[in-house]
Design a protein around this motif. Structure first.
Motif: not given
Length: 426
Positions: A206, A208, A247-248, A252-255, A287
């Motif tokens: 993640i 952020s 994300k990305s 990072s996997d999630f937005n 997500e």
């Protein structure tokens, strides 16, 4: 329960010893005044959880703790103080959990770029555990207690390796801000899978950004020796925090997005009684894995009898709500407390009665994304009320709470929480 009582006994013995350090009455007036100033500074440090050793402030938070996953957790940590420099600081800690047999640590520091606005740039690298569903505000002042009641019973943690850079800035005396950019590798210590777009994640990354604001419009400040000091702690206070996951970015996997809010109002009555209202709310969209969602500050162990659940009440937790019973992607809690004037039985024995009511409501839109762990949601209002009698002996007291309303349980005694309280002031 024996472990709980053992930890409470050690903390109570240590704090009682600190609080009873007398000043000799045989010194002359100038020495007494000087010693009084030193004692006040020492107690202020202790109250904030530090003991100064030269240019280093030892952080008491890391000496000893206990939770269900690590067992006893002990270590050392601290931060350099102004004796070394007023322009930069170095901080860190190392701890070891005897049950999970694992070291955790953090290293970091900061440098001040503007003295008037108290603007600091902070850097940190942390490899540690965090309670799943917990939510904190960056701008919160350091909060230290000799004993953290909820920590004893927490068993749902996720490991995280976090690299962060932050900017701490005082916009005005009444408005504080803190911004943080961070990347984290998350590894839940329990059986959990986050299902998203035909893929199942049991570990994830993640990235952020967090912006936090704390507004105290009714506090009063005064310039003392070229330093602005808060001379009146005014209410209400407001805290707002926005979190955005990208994300990305750095893998990072999630937005996802989060918005957290808290307001605290306190009424000081003429008879020395106090009424306090605390409203907390949060909403997460996108997500968002369970690790970054919300619980409602539960503090009850899943045991059969009242005596088996006997532990220590928290400061702002739901005493009848069982750990891991509820999770939400949007929630709000309301806590009402009324502190009666202490009963002055003697100079050293002044117990205090506190009436408490707590309420929580929440929801979760995509509950099917979270697999491997069972929990309920809070569509109906969760209610509990009770009382505390504090400071009966060496800071210890007793609390009672009863669960009613939408989540009242069929078995009567399952709705009851009877616990110790622990309150001490220096």
């Amino acid at each position: 329960m024996l472990k709980h009582l053992f930890v409470v006994f050690l903390i109570g013995l240590a704090t009682n010893s600190i609080a009873q350090n007398p000043i000799s009455q045989e010194r002359d007036s100038s020495l007494i005044a000087r010693d009084s100033i030193k004692k006040a500074e020492f107690l202020k440090k202790i109250g904030n959880g530090y003991i100064s050793i030269g240019f280093f402030d030892l952080d008491l938070r890391y000496l000893i703790k206990f939770n269900q996953f690590e067992g006893f957790r002990t270590g050392l940590g601290g931060v350099t103080n102004k004796r070394l420099s007023e322009h930069f600081r170095i901080n860190g800690y190392t701890v070891y959990g005897f049950k999970d047999k694992r070291y955790k640590y953090s290293v970091g520091g900061g440098f001040r770029i503007n003295e008037k606005s108290n603007t600091w740039v902070n850097l940190a690298y942390t490899d540690d555990l965090q309670e799943t569903g917990s939510s904190t505000f960056l701008t919160d002042k350091r909060f230290f207690t000799f004993f953290e009641p909820r920590l004893l019973n927490i068993d749902l943690f996720h490991r995280h390796i976090t690299k962060s850079v932050g900017l701490q800035h005082k916009i005005s005396n009444h408005l504080l801000s803190e911004t943080q950019l961070a990347t984290s590798k998350i590894n839940p210590t329990y059986n959990y899978r986050f299902n998203l777009d035909d893929r199942s994640y049991n570990t994830f990354d993640i990235s952020s950004a967090i912006i936090s604001l704390q507004w105290s419009p009714f506090s009063q400040f005064e310039l003392v020796k070229n330093k602005v000091l808060e001379i009146k702690n005014g209410y209400p206070k407001f805290t707002l925090q926005v979190t955005q996951g990208f994300k990305s970015v750095f893998g990072s996997d999630f937005n996802f997005s989060k918005l957290d809010f808290r307001t605290v109002q306190q009424f000081n009555h003429k008879n020395n009684a106090i009424s306090k209202i605390t409203l907390v709310a949060g909403i997460a969209g996108g997500e968002t894995p369970l690790t970054h969602l919300y619980h409602a500050y539960p503090n009850n162990i899943t045991k059969e009898t009242i005596l088996q659940r006997f532990s220590v009440a928290g400061l702002n937790s739901f005493e009848t709500m069982y750990f891991n019973e509820f999770f939400s992607d949007n929630f709000s809690t309301l806590q009402l407390k009324h502190y009666f004037k202490p009963f002055k039985i003697s100079d050293r024995f002044q117990p205090q009665l506190v009436l408490i009511s707590r309420y929580a409501v929440g929801d979760m839109k995509s509950i099917d994304r979270h697999q491997g762990i069972n929990f309920n949601t809070l569509e109906h209002v969760y209610s509990e009320s009770g009382f505390e009698i504090n400071k009966l002996l060496f800071g210890f007291g007793l609390s009672f709470a009863y669960r009613y309303g939408g989540y009242h349980l069929p078995n009567f005694e399952d709705n009851i929480a009877f616990k110790f309280t622990f309150n001490i002031s220096l």
